[in-house]
Scaffold this active site. Sequence first.
Site, PDB file in Angstrom:
ATOM      1  N   HIS B 186       0.839  -1.201   0.000  1.00 16.79           N
ATOM      2  CA  HIS B 186       0.000   0.000   0.000  1.00 16.79           C
ATOM      3  C   HIS B 186       0.873   1.249   0.000  1.00 16.79           C
ATOM      4  O   HIS B 186       0.430   2.324  -0.359  1.00 16.79           O
ATOM      5  CB  HIS B 186      -0.905   0.036   1.228  1.00 16.79           C
ATOM      6  CG  HIS B 186      -1.966  -1.012   1.219  1.00 16.79           C
ATOM      7  ND1 HIS B 186      -1.718  -2.304   1.602  1.00 16.79           N
ATOM      8  CD2 HIS B 186      -3.281  -0.961   0.861  1.00 16.79           C
ATOM      9  CE1 HIS B 186      -2.839  -3.009   1.486  1.00 16.79           C
ATOM     10  NE2 HIS B 186      -3.794  -2.228   1.040  1.00 16.79           N
ATOM     11  N   ASP B 258      -4.869  -5.639  -7.835  1.00 20.37           N
ATOM     12  CA  ASP B 258      -5.077  -5.030  -6.523  1.00 20.37           C
ATOM     13  C   ASP B 258      -5.313  -3.533  -6.786  1.00 20.37           C
ATOM     14  O   ASP B 258      -5.158  -3.057  -7.921  1.00 20.37           O
ATOM     15  CB  ASP B 258      -3.863  -5.270  -5.615  1.00 20.37           C
ATOM     16  CG  ASP B 258      -4.251  -5.189  -4.135  1.00 20.37           C
ATOM     17  OD1 ASP B 258      -5.368  -4.728  -3.815  1.00 20.37           O
ATOM     18  OD2 ASP B 258      -3.420  -5.586  -3.288  1.00 20.37           O
TER      19      ASP B 258
END
Lengths: 521, 521
Positions: B186, B258
């Site tokens: 992330h 993702d």
Amino acid sequence: MIVVRTTGHLFDRQIRHPQWEADNATLQRWLKELNLGGVILLGGSAAELSLKTQQLQSWATTPLFIAADIEEGVGQRFPGATWFPPPMALSAIAKKDIILACDYAYQMGAITAQEAVATGINWLLAPVVDVNNNPDNPVINIRAFGDNPEIVSKLTTAFIKGAQQHPILTTAKHFPGHGDTVTDSHLELPTISHSDSRLTSVEIPPFQSAIAAGVDSVMTAHLLISAWDKNYPATLSPYILTQKLREELGFTGLIVTDALIMGGITKYASPAEVAVMTVEAGTDVLLMPDDPEIAIKSILQAVESGRISEARIHKSLKRIKQAKEKVENNFNASNNFNFSSQISETKGTQTVTKILKHSAQSSSNLPLKSPQNQSLRNLIITDNILNSNFLDICSPAITIPEKLGYQTQVLDSHSLDCILLNNNKTLLKIFIRGNPIRGTAGLSSKAQDIYEQLFKQEQVIGLIIYGSPYILNWFKTLITSELPWVFMYGQMPQSQAIAVQKIFNISSEVVKTTKQQNFGF
Amino acid sequence: MIVVRTTGHLFDRQIRHPQWEADNATLQRWLKELNLGGVILLGGSAAELSLKTQQLQSWATTPLFIAADIEEGVGQRFPGATWFPPPMALSAIAKKDIILACDYAYQMGAITAQEAVATGINWLLAPVVDVNNNPDNPVINIRAFGDNPEIVSKLTTAFIKGAQQHPILTTAKHFPGHGDTVTDSHLELPTISHSDSRLTSVEIPPFQSAIAAGVDSVMTAHLLISAWDKNYPATLSPYILTQKLREELGFTGLIVTDALIMGGITKYASPAEVAVMTVEAGTDVLLMPDDPEIAIKSILQAVESGRISEARIHKSLKRIKQAKEKVENNFNASNNFNFSSQISETKGTQTVTKILKHSAQSSSNLPLKSPQNQSLRNLIITDNILNSNFLDICSPAITIPEKLGYQTQVLDSHSLDCILLNNNKTLLKIFIRGNPIRGTAGLSSKAQDIYEQLFKQEQVIGLIIYGSPYILNWFKTLITSELPWVFMYGQMPQSQAIAVQKIFNISSEVVKTTKQQNFGF
């Protein structure tokens, strides 16, 4: 005649207060077997509420009263709807411009009523018409429309007129006036020892105005009003409810008790005796008795024994029937997500912004210039960090200072010692207001000591107070003329956005587009 | 081919991440003009979700994929539905009884899928099939079904089989395996430098099992797998997605990226280039591009310039169409509050209790006997108190110790110094687990120092760890054989109730009926 509490959530596993919120199976049984009069809802979002109220009405034998304590808008309790600042903000505006303040109060009543109807609520347990003439009042405080009987009367009348634009019942509370006490009736029974003439000149006028404006119900206070009744709290007093409210003030609407599970009344008599006494006193609707089966059984026995006449019960039933007829189009109003078009996001947000801005206070030397090359702390103090629904990682009070290099620290009344552990330059934010159950109105003496030390250390570079003007007044003894500070009545994110814009002199666009590091996990 | 993020709440004012969650007007325009493929939802309750999904489908031109990251049950993200403990709890059970653990994994998949369908979700972004063989993994950690490829394969296959009992799409993630990294994708792009043979023997088998079990989609990882592709992260690598996943592993379902707003990929190339590269690599669905208009425009330009063939786009569209046909009965499944009957409260709660109890650990010398006539502290430590949805004033971790005379203190990583300020006898509760965005998996070195000092002061009388077995392992170096302790995988209230019952030896009835002082205001 019985209104029980339930959660606005749909599922049993979301029940947070099992001692007061029956599970779905029990509630369904009660609605069927006891033919309850209604429910008071707490918990859940506006969207959940719109589903829950449909579900409850579908379970009911007789269409239900659906009530909520939404004194500061539906959004105060049910996120998604409009969340207004506390009523005392309007009093602050009224002192400058009573006409403008009355217009805001009207809008607040109208928007709250519209959104309540949209979500299936048909009984607004507002406005508070108490005159908060005691800054230490731990329970009414900024929930009141001020400390001046005339202003309170005008603003609450405007609120009621606004609400009457929609098919909903309104409530003037808490009779005969809960504004001058330092005891929280949720915990103990307060005594008010004012003379009859003082009550008549200060506490009663807002009730008279509300009745004249056509308020649908009056809520009783758990208070001992010694000048009127030395023995019985107002909720249980025939003199206060029947002689004073019904006969002298001529109120013909619903008399509803405050919650009967509050310490102020449970410590006075047994649940069974309280139920009978309040009906004897003149009550039509019993709110949140400890156990509805006991309340009904004891009233029934009192009728059978002749202690209460059947005629007395029929009078209440007639008033209940009339009240329900008034809102009958509202029993199945909410419908799927279509209810959402009745949530006035744009108008609500605009009105709230105006009230917040017009009631804000600040120092003259804004903006706060954050010192360069120093460690900066954004110190947030709440009563109880686990009960602070105005704050999360995405709140402007957190995100904007973070963006500007401040390190967040959130502490509450259990960790006040920690305030002094840190030597960083501190933007201090206080989120404390008079609130039911807390027991006190403002800062503890320990908290005062700690803030005094913090200011002595000269680490405080800015101050924002959210909620209580009484707390601002206390801090004014500490702050120098150089310190940038802002005071806001509201604690919600919308109020935080305005306060940080003000103290840092940044645009609303910057506040809106500030990116958070977290992804929401 | 584009899936955007939106909130499960209905109202714009509830948007918490404006940089990633479009307002309703924008979203409605996108759905109409761009004919988006779907949405991924985060935020809101299960009840709100049931309304939001209806609303979104009503706005869509083509029926939408509605996806959610509900790896630990619908209740993990959407309160009201069933909230399971992290998958690693099943791995702990599997080491004792693989058949029982597979049964639980099947139930977890089945209940999650049933509740997802009830609320209008048709694409389950689970299970995580990564093998978490690195205790310091900051992002996968206890989200994985363990550290053993064989156990992970069996449990995730069971989860998929359970989910397949309902009309919903499943997802194996994050290809080709995110279990052995200390970097959170992330935030940054991690590199995995394992050899081909290691990848084939450890990381890949769970994907092979999932494909064999008929998993509908595979999510790509933002990882540089140097043995396979020195230049392109997996999400952008034709070798990894087309050569390895499509051709060698024979996967014919949907390849989904993702989230494309994650640091691991945004720092690699521009949003426009990322969109084109991932399609070139073999992706069918782009999850959360920074701006869907830019993503679509850049892919269109790549087709027009010949960089991507039309045939390549049509292959993806065909797979998307097939996937949507599989769940077409689910596009209007949720309906009013009736959806609530499909939330398996009883079965869900029972299954969660079994998993929590079977995966719990504790010391042999329970219960904790609270010392008499001494000040007692219930010290709760979380990562970030503003991001702790498992805790509120009504949580058993708070209410039960309060009932027993403990004073609550809640601190987080910004206030660790405060831990040592207090000399009361302390029941220490740690709520920390590996979670995306946090950056680290466990205790900071500062936290470790402070806990060491706290234990040296001999004030700790009990310890409960909620979440991470790796943190338990670290504490085992400090605890004496006399100290009562409990470890639970789950952090939710249900887990807290079991832990406090265990450490104090009290009945579940006592936990259930313990009254709170507050009224919920």
